[in-house]
Motif scaffolding. Structure first.
Motif, mmCIF file in Angstrom:
data_model
loop_
_atom_site.group_PDB
_atom_site.id
_atom_site.type_symbol
_atom_site.label_atom_id
_atom_site.label_comp_id
_atom_site.label_asym_id
_atom_site.label_seq_id
_atom_site.Cartn_x
_atom_site.Cartn_y
_atom_site.Cartn_z
ATOM 1 N N GLY A 1 124.151 140.154 104.121
ATOM 2 C CA GLY A 1 123.454 141.174 104.743
ATOM 3 C C GLY A 1 121.947 140.612 103.557
ATOM 4 O O GLY A 1 121.988 139.878 102.964
ATOM 5 N N THR A 2 120.144 141.327 104.066
ATOM 6 C CA THR A 2 119.536 141.288 103.453
ATOM 7 C C THR A 2 119.323 142.121 102.441
ATOM 8 O O THR A 2 119.079 143.065 102.882
ATOM 9 N N PRO A 3 118.392 142.451 101.439
ATOM 10 C CA PRO A 3 119.078 142.809 100.303
ATOM 11 C C PRO A 3 117.778 144.051 100.305
ATOM 12 O O PRO A 3 116.495 142.963 100.163
ATOM 13 N N ARG A 4 117.749 145.172 100.650
ATOM 14 C CA ARG A 4 116.345 145.950 100.755
ATOM 15 C C ARG A 4 115.121 145.567 99.522
ATOM 16 O O ARG A 4 115.691 145.562 98.261
ATOM 17 N N LEU B 1 128.601 147.348 103.468
ATOM 18 C CA LEU B 1 127.647 147.281 103.552
ATOM 19 C C LEU B 1 126.227 148.327 103.491
ATOM 20 O O LEU B 1 124.813 147.566 102.887
ATOM 21 N N ARG B 2 126.320 149.100 104.304
ATOM 22 C CA ARG B 2 125.516 150.066 104.325
ATOM 23 C C ARG B 2 125.564 151.141 102.797
ATOM 24 O O ARG B 2 124.489 151.172 102.363
ATOM 25 N N GLU C 1 122.694 143.167 90.188
ATOM 26 C CA GLU C 1 124.546 143.239 90.315
ATOM 27 C C GLU C 1 124.420 143.350 92.680
ATOM 28 O O GLU C 1 125.313 142.634 92.874
ATOM 29 N N LEU C 2 123.455 144.373 92.651
ATOM 30 C CA LEU C 2 124.108 144.913 94.183
ATOM 31 C C LEU C 2 122.865 143.984 95.072
ATOM 32 O O LEU C 2 123.299 143.613 96.124
ATOM 33 N N ARG C 3 121.942 143.741 94.922
ATOM 34 C CA ARG C 3 121.736 142.389 95.550
ATOM 35 C C ARG C 3 122.239 141.306 95.620
ATOM 36 O O ARG C 3 122.430 141.469 97.360
ATOM 37 N N VAL D 1 125.850 143.233 98.114
ATOM 38 C CA VAL D 1 124.637 142.195 99.585
ATOM 39 C C VAL D 1 124.886 141.355 100.404
ATOM 40 O O VAL D 1 124.690 140.584 101.346
ATOM 41 N N ARG D 2 124.326 140.254 99.846
ATOM 42 C CA ARG D 2 123.724 138.973 99.784
ATOM 43 C C ARG D 2 125.746 138.517 100.519
ATOM 44 O O ARG D 2 125.546 137.377 101.393
ATOM 45 N N ASP D 3 126.479 138.379 99.455
ATOM 46 C CA ASP D 3 128.056 138.101 98.933
ATOM 47 C C ASP D 3 128.541 138.755 100.755
ATOM 48 O O ASP D 3 129.444 138.222 101.793
#
Length: 176
Positions: free
Chosen positions: A76-79, A21-22, A66-68, A71-73
C-alpha cells in the motif's frame, strides 16, 4: 476441484490482506492525528507533566513510522498526515490538555483493537502491544482505566477509526 479450492484460498487470503491493510491505514491515520494532538498537549501542559507529554509524542511518532513501513510491506501507499485536525474540545489550559491526552490514547487504543482483530502474526502482537501502551498512557493521564481498553470507547457510538483527535483530517484545527 483443486483449482476452485486454491482460488477460494487465494481470495480469502486477499480479503484478509485487504482487511489488514485497511486496519493498518486506519491505525496510521490515528497515529498522525495523535502526533498532532500531542503537539497541542505539549503547548498547554504544565511543567510537572511535560516529560510525560514528550514521551507520548515520541511514542506516537515511532508507531506512526512503524505503521508506514507496514503499509508499504503490504503493497500500500501510506496515508499522509492532514495539515490540521479538529480537536474534540477546546484546550485552553493544562487541565484540558490532560483530558485531550487521555482522549487521544483512548481513540488510538480503539483503532489498535481493530488491527489486533484484522492483523496476523507479528503485526497482531505489535498491535496488541500498542493497544496496551495506549491504555496505560490513558490511565496515567486520567487516573483511572476502563475494563476493555479499545472496546469500551465504542459503547457510546463513537467511530474512532482514523479520527482519534476529532472530526475528519483536514478540518480546521481548534486551538483555543
Amino acid at each position: 476441484m483443486l483449482t476452485s479450492t486454491a482460488a477460494r484460498t487465494d481470495a480469502a487470503e486477499g480479503d484478509a490482506r485487504g482487511a489488514e491493510l485497511r486496519a493498518l491505514q486506519a491505525a496510521l491515520a490515528a497515529e498522525h492525528a495523535a502526533v498532532y494532538g500531542y503537539g497541542v498537549v505539549g503547548g498547554r501542559i504544565g511543567d510537572d507533566r511535560r516529560k510525560e507529554a514528550r514521551e507520548g509524542y515520541d511514542a506516537h511518532r515511532a508507531r506512526r513510522d512503524e505503521l508506514r513501513r507496514g503499509v508499504r510491506d503490504l503493497g500500500g501507499t501510506p496515508r499522509a498526515a492532514a495539515a490540521a485536525y479538529a480537536l474534540p474540545f477546546p484546550v485552553p489550559d493544562a487541565a484540558a490538555a490532560v483530558r485531550l491526552a487521555a482522549e487521544l490514547e483512548d481513540r488510538v487504543a480503539a483503532v489498535y483493537a481493530d488491527l489486533v482483530r484484522d492483523g496476523a502474526g507479528a503485526r497482531r502482537r505489535d498491535a496488541a502491544g500498542a493497544l496496551r501502551e495506549a491504555a496505560v498512557r490513558a490511565v496515567r493521564w486520567r487516573g483511572s482505566g476502563v475494563a476493555f481498553p479499545g472496546l469500551a470507547e465504542r459503547a457510546g457510538g463513537d467511530s474512532p477509526a482514523g479520527t482519534p483527535s476529532g472530526p475528519a483530517p483536514g478540518a480546521a484545527a481548534d486551538r483555543h
